[in-house]
Design a protein around this motif. Structure first.
Motif, PDB file in Angstrom:
ATOM      1  N   ARG A   9       0.830  -1.205   0.000  1.00 61.67           N
ATOM      2  CA  ARG A   9       0.000   0.000   0.000  1.00 61.67           C
ATOM      3  C   ARG A   9       0.866   1.257   0.000  1.00 61.67           C
ATOM      4  O   ARG A   9       0.529   2.260  -0.653  1.00 61.67           O
ATOM      5  CB  ARG A   9      -0.929   0.007   1.215  1.00 61.67           C
ATOM      6  CG  ARG A   9      -2.009  -1.066   1.168  1.00 61.67           C
ATOM      7  CD  ARG A   9      -2.947  -0.949   2.360  1.00 61.67           C
ATOM      8  NE  ARG A   9      -3.813   0.229   2.223  1.00 61.67           N
ATOM      9  CZ  ARG A   9      -4.562   0.713   3.200  1.00 61.67           C
ATOM     10  NH1 ARG A   9      -4.527   0.146   4.400  1.00 61.67           N
ATOM     11  NH2 ARG A   9      -5.330   1.751   3.009  1.00 61.67           N
ATOM     12  N   SER A  32       0.845   4.104  -2.898  1.00 67.04           N
ATOM     13  CA  SER A  32       0.576   5.516  -2.618  1.00 67.04           C
ATOM     14  C   SER A  32       1.659   6.414  -3.194  1.00 67.04           C
ATOM     15  O   SER A  32       1.390   7.528  -3.643  1.00 67.04           O
ATOM     16  CB  SER A  32       0.462   5.735  -1.109  1.00 67.04           C
ATOM     17  OG  SER A  32       1.703   5.510  -0.463  1.00 67.04           O
ATOM     18  N   CYS A  44      -7.291  -0.237  -2.590  1.00 72.58           N
ATOM     19  CA  CYS A  44      -6.693   0.967  -2.011  1.00 72.58           C
ATOM     20  C   CYS A  44      -7.495   2.223  -2.317  1.00 72.58           C
ATOM     21  O   CYS A  44      -7.422   3.207  -1.589  1.00 72.58           O
ATOM     22  CB  CYS A  44      -5.268   1.136  -2.532  1.00 72.58           C
ATOM     23  SG  CYS A  44      -4.132  -0.118  -1.928  1.00 72.58           S
ATOM     24  N   ASN A  45      -8.210   2.217  -3.417  1.00 66.81           N
ATOM     25  CA  ASN A  45      -8.903   3.437  -3.825  1.00 66.81           C
ATOM     26  C   ASN A  45     -10.380   3.421  -3.462  1.00 66.81           C
ATOM     27  O   ASN A  45     -10.913   4.387  -2.930  1.00 66.81           O
ATOM     28  CB  ASN A  45      -8.734   3.641  -5.332  1.00 66.81           C
ATOM     29  CG  ASN A  45      -7.284   3.888  -5.705  1.00 66.81           C
ATOM     30  OD1 ASN A  45      -6.769   4.972  -5.495  1.00 66.81           O
ATOM     31  ND2 ASN A  45      -6.619   2.876  -6.238  1.00 66.81           N
ATOM     32  N   SER A  71     -10.767   2.234   1.199  1.00 66.97           N
ATOM     33  CA  SER A  71      -9.567   2.398   2.013  1.00 66.97           C
ATOM     34  C   SER A  71      -9.774   1.968   3.459  1.00 66.97           C
ATOM     35  O   SER A  71      -8.826   1.652   4.166  1.00 66.97           O
ATOM     36  CB  SER A  71      -9.099   3.853   1.971  1.00 66.97           C
ATOM     37  OG  SER A  71     -10.125   4.711   2.430  1.00 66.97           O
ATOM     38  N   PRO A  91      -9.242  -2.373   3.042  1.00 67.94           N
ATOM     39  CA  PRO A  91      -8.540  -2.565   1.773  1.00 67.94           C
ATOM     40  C   PRO A  91      -8.479  -4.018   1.307  1.00 67.94           C
ATOM     41  O   PRO A  91      -8.384  -4.272   0.105  1.00 67.94           O
ATOM     42  CB  PRO A  91      -7.144  -2.013   2.050  1.00 67.94           C
ATOM     43  CG  PRO A  91      -6.991  -2.060   3.532  1.00 67.94           C
ATOM     44  CD  PRO A  91      -8.361  -1.805   4.080  1.00 67.94           C
TER      45      PRO A  91
END
Length: 415
Positions: free
Chosen positions: A36, A40, A336-337, A340, A343
């Motif tokens: 993750r 990011s 992740c999007n 969140s 996840p």
């Protein structure tokens, strides 16, 4: 134990192919958080990436040396030539099985001595044989008279292993006997041809097949090598000194099963062989489990209860292992999007899903009927155990360049 772990970590951090690169130390269950963090940081590109866990590599090498201490591993570079993996294995004490000039060049570039390399390809281009001679790689395999002719011409001082066909490799994931290995009736004529050519045959090699699942095949193959050793004695040749039991090893219970067959077989057929060196050519054992692949969801289609997803790596890339290595793969979501707060999507409803790769080839289908939660474009799918015959055999079809996929290094504390 803690100081030993720290010492090993220090050895690997200074290994060729690793030194100078960032290696992130992780807790035992820290891989998801690490991925993750990578995502990011790379949120604009969203390209697929690998994570190589050097802690797993170290644990596997320790497992090998504790379980088969009498067998010296020569890692099969073709399985995965990632320099950080090769350098780590070199630092831990592994030798190397190379199948081409390029593989030899790669291993030598990491500072490995040529006497730690076996050129384990029974059929080599003449120019590659000449190169091996020029850099001092002086051990290779053969299984035909024509190969002896090339070796006599280009590298007559090379020590040779006669490659014999394993009697039973049919259950292996990738059998090799249809392509390589002298048949029993061919062994004596080949040894005589080597004698005539004044070439030095120092031992025997075999391979029961890549991804072997029938460990008893090692017993039959080791028995066959004994007869070759005896044939050489009858011909008045110098006593052979190397037994190469090849590859086929997979980490986990299959490795333990193989070891329980190999050790008594060696004791039964070579109980008091003076000066015998036993080597092997493991590939997937060291490469498969340390690598994890993360892929981005680049497309989605809903058809009733069916969910269809496109990811940015596929059958022409890292996931060629499905076709070429007959691999059974698994994946887990990393939302992740879209989610969140959760996840990994634990506890969420799942749907029958199809996962496609990014190319325009309909064959580029990674999974069908796979249960996945509802994902959105820009979420991720994570594939574990993706180091064996994956990136090494990928292409750049449709412009998706497998060789460009980045590898991030980590070191998990597994104790």
């Amino acid at each position: 134990m803690g100081s030993i772990t720290r010492n090993l970590q220090g050895v690997l951090l200074g290994a060729p192919g690793v030194t100078g690169k960032r290696v992130t130390t992780l807790p035992k269950t820290g891989l998801t958080d690490f991925m993750r963090s990578v995502i990011s940081k790379e949120k604009e590109t969203k390209e697929p990436f690998y994570v190589l866990d050097l802690g797993v590599v170290s644990a596997l090498f320790d497992k090998w040396t504790r379980t088969l201490p009498m067998v010296c591993p020569f890692y099969a570079v073709k399985c995965n030539p990632e320099p950080a993996l090769l350098g780590s294995l070199a630092a831990l004490g592994s030798n190397f099985d190379c199948a081409s000039q390029a593989e030899i060049e790669l291993v030598l570039s990491l500072g490995v001595s040529p006497d730690r390399i076996i050129y384990a390809n029974p059929c080599k281009p003449g120019s590659h044989i000449k190169y091996a001679a020029s850099v001092g790689v002086n051990l290779t395999t053969f299984d035909s008279k024509e190969e002896l002719d090339k070796i006599q011409k280009w590298h007559p001082k090379c020590a040779l292993l006669i490659r014999i066909k394993a009697l039973d490799d049919s259950i292996a994931r990738c059998p090799l006997g249809s392509k390589y290995g002298a048949l029993p009736e061919e062994v004596t004529p080949l040894l005589e041809a080597a004698q005539t050519a004044r070439l030095n045959v120092v031992g025997v090699s075999f391979h029961i097949g890549s991804g072997a699942t029938y460990s008893q095949a090692y017993e039959g193959a080791i028995a066959s090598t004994k007869s070759v050793f005896e044939a050489a004695v009858r011909l008045g040749m110098p006593r052979m000194t190397i037994l190469n039991i090849g590859g086929g090893f997979t980490a986990g219970s299959l490795f333990d099963e193989a070891a329980t067959t190999i050790k008594p077989a060696l004791q039964a057929y070579f109980p008091n062989e003076p000066g015998l060196t036993i080597i092997s050519e493991p590939g997937r054992f060291f490469a498969e489990s340390p690598f994890t692949l993360a892929t981005n969801v680049i497309g989605k289609r809903v058809r009733g209860e069916l969910r269809e997803y496109w990811i940015n790596d596929g059958i022409s890339g890292s996931l060629n292992c499905i076709l070429n290595d007959h691999a059974t793969i698994t994946c887990t979501p990393l939302a992740c999007n879209s989610n969140s707060a959760n996840p990994t999507c634990k506890g969420e409803r799942s749907y029958s899903s199809t996962v496609f790769g990014p190319t325009c080839d309909a064959l580029d289908t990674v999974l069908t009927g796979h249960q996945l939660p509802e994902l959105q474009v820009d979420d991720w799918l994570v594939f574990p155990n993706m180091g064996a015959y994956t990136a090494a055999a990928g292409s750049s079809f449709n412009g998706f360049n497998t060789a460009a996929i980045l590898t991030y290094l980590s070191y998990s504390n597994l104790s």
